[in-house]
Design a protein around this motif. Structure first.
Motif, mmCIF file in Angstrom:
data_model
loop_
_atom_site.group_PDB
_atom_site.id
_atom_site.type_symbol
_atom_site.label_atom_id
_atom_site.label_comp_id
_atom_site.label_asym_id
_atom_site.label_seq_id
_atom_site.Cartn_x
_atom_site.Cartn_y
_atom_site.Cartn_z
ATOM 1 N N LEU A 142 -8.181 49.365 42.912
ATOM 2 C CA LEU A 142 -9.409 50.038 42.958
ATOM 3 C C LEU A 142 -9.872 50.241 41.451
ATOM 4 O O LEU A 142 -9.314 51.263 40.801
ATOM 5 C CB LEU A 142 -9.167 50.998 43.763
ATOM 6 C CG LEU A 142 -8.770 50.712 45.221
ATOM 7 C CD1 LEU A 142 -8.688 52.225 45.967
ATOM 8 C CD2 LEU A 142 -10.051 49.906 45.914
ATOM 9 N N ALA A 148 -15.691 51.033 45.207
ATOM 10 C CA ALA A 148 -14.547 51.046 45.996
ATOM 11 C C ALA A 148 -14.638 51.147 47.460
ATOM 12 O O ALA A 148 -14.007 50.597 48.449
ATOM 13 C CB ALA A 148 -13.558 51.926 45.421
ATOM 14 N N VAL A 174 -8.411 54.286 52.590
ATOM 15 C CA VAL A 174 -7.260 53.599 52.107
ATOM 16 C C VAL A 174 -6.074 53.553 53.072
ATOM 17 O O VAL A 174 -5.563 52.619 53.263
ATOM 18 C CB VAL A 174 -6.586 54.288 50.859
ATOM 19 C CG1 VAL A 174 -5.320 53.868 50.538
ATOM 20 C CG2 VAL A 174 -7.601 53.938 49.630
ATOM 21 N N LEU A 214 -11.992 58.754 50.219
ATOM 22 C CA LEU A 214 -11.222 57.643 49.766
ATOM 23 C C LEU A 214 -9.867 57.677 50.546
ATOM 24 O O LEU A 214 -9.374 56.537 51.045
ATOM 25 C CB LEU A 214 -10.793 57.585 48.320
ATOM 26 C CG LEU A 214 -10.043 56.562 47.714
ATOM 27 C CD1 LEU A 214 -10.899 55.266 47.784
ATOM 28 C CD2 LEU A 214 -9.471 56.963 46.350
ATOM 29 N N SER A 263 -4.489 52.400 41.875
ATOM 30 C CA SER A 263 -5.645 52.727 40.752
ATOM 31 C C SER A 263 -4.963 53.136 39.751
ATOM 32 O O SER A 263 -4.249 54.187 39.807
ATOM 33 C CB SER A 263 -6.504 53.566 41.483
ATOM 34 O OG SER A 263 -7.840 53.960 40.664
ATOM 35 N N ILE A 273 -2.132 49.400 47.883
ATOM 36 C CA ILE A 273 -3.571 49.603 47.201
ATOM 37 C C ILE A 273 -3.171 50.741 45.988
ATOM 38 O O ILE A 273 -2.293 51.589 46.135
ATOM 39 C CB ILE A 273 -4.414 50.203 48.159
ATOM 40 C CG1 ILE A 273 -4.543 49.144 49.291
ATOM 41 C CG2 ILE A 273 -5.610 50.770 47.456
ATOM 42 C CD1 ILE A 273 -5.836 49.902 50.188
ATOM 43 N N LEU A 294 -13.932 48.769 50.492
ATOM 44 C CA LEU A 294 -12.659 49.105 51.678
ATOM 45 C C LEU A 294 -13.372 49.104 53.035
ATOM 46 O O LEU A 294 -12.963 48.905 54.068
ATOM 47 C CB LEU A 294 -12.191 50.362 51.287
ATOM 48 C CG LEU A 294 -11.096 50.181 50.125
ATOM 49 C CD1 LEU A 294 -10.765 51.967 49.454
ATOM 50 C CD2 LEU A 294 -9.888 49.813 50.641
#
Length: 227
Positions: A57, A105, A138, A134, A121, A119, A109
């Motif tokens: 991400l 992002a 996620v 988020l 970042s 996943i 998703l």
């Protein structure tokens, strides 16, 4: 809003050189969680195996994703900045198993049908996206037992929640402003647990002992519960 943020990260890309041809060990690809060269943990944080699918991400110019692809993973990267992605295509033209997408992002998703083995970042979208939006998405896009990990600078004491980041754009222009989310380690750990992650760690990796820089890197990691 996405167009404004995209332009800001395009401007940011101008100040970032391409990743080195080799690192200090002579490796042509490598994984780096921190803002310092040849420092900190590597891809083992993600607990991946060849054949796994992983999402970056805010992949920037693609160095971490390229490394994972060379290890046999399908590495998917998403970034707001077309210029950053252009740098990725220029730097890693012969890397197979890497997919790059331009966009937000959260939007990616919400639209993908892929469920990922991990996943992550690195100073990327996880820092610049509201965690209340988020973290649940996620979690929904991770396989049970999958790892979510992200790194960013630690917060300034007392400056928590949504903060402003200023990105230089040139001598005659005001800086671009983007939002970021800063919390102490214990708050990040609590939030990940709230949204269904277990085995959560949120730890500071100190800066290298050499040189004058002293700001470390906050690395947060959690595993999606198996049920």
């Amino acid at each position: 809003m996405s167009d404004t943020r995209s332009a800001a990260w395009d401007d940011y890309s101008k100040s970032k050189p391409q990743r080195r041809t080799t690192n200090a060990k002579g490796e042509t690809t490598w994984f780096n969680w921190t803002q310092y060269a040849d420092h900190g943990p590597g891809a083992e944080v993600l607990a991946l195996q060849p054949g796994d699918t992983v999402l970056d991400l805010g992949c920037g110019s693609g160095g971490n994703a390229a490394h994972l692809a060379t290890l046999g993973m399908t590495a998917v990267g998403v970034d707001l900045s077309p210029k950053q992605l252009a740098k990725a295509h220029e730097r890693w033209p012969e890397v197979h198993g890497m997919e790059l997408h331009q966009g937000d992002a959260l939007a990616y998703l919400g639209e993908t049908f892929t469920v990922f083995d991990a996943i992550y970042s690195v100073f990327g979208a996880a820092w610049f996206t509201d965690p209340g939006l988020l973290l649940p998405i996620v979690h929904a896009n991770l396989k049970p037992g999958g790892v979510f990990a992200f790194s960013q600078r630690p917060p300034v004491e007392g400056c928590y929640g949504c903060q402003a980041s200023y990105i230089p754009r040139g001598a005659d222009e005001d800086p671009a402003v983007v939002k970021r989310w800063d919390y102490p380690s214990e708050t990040w750990a609590s939030m990940l647990k709230e949204y269904g992650f277990e085995d959560v760690t949120a730890e500071l990796t100190d800066a290298p002992a050499v040189g004058g820089r002293r700001i470390g890197t906050l690395l947060v990691r959690g595993v999606r519960c198996a049920v």
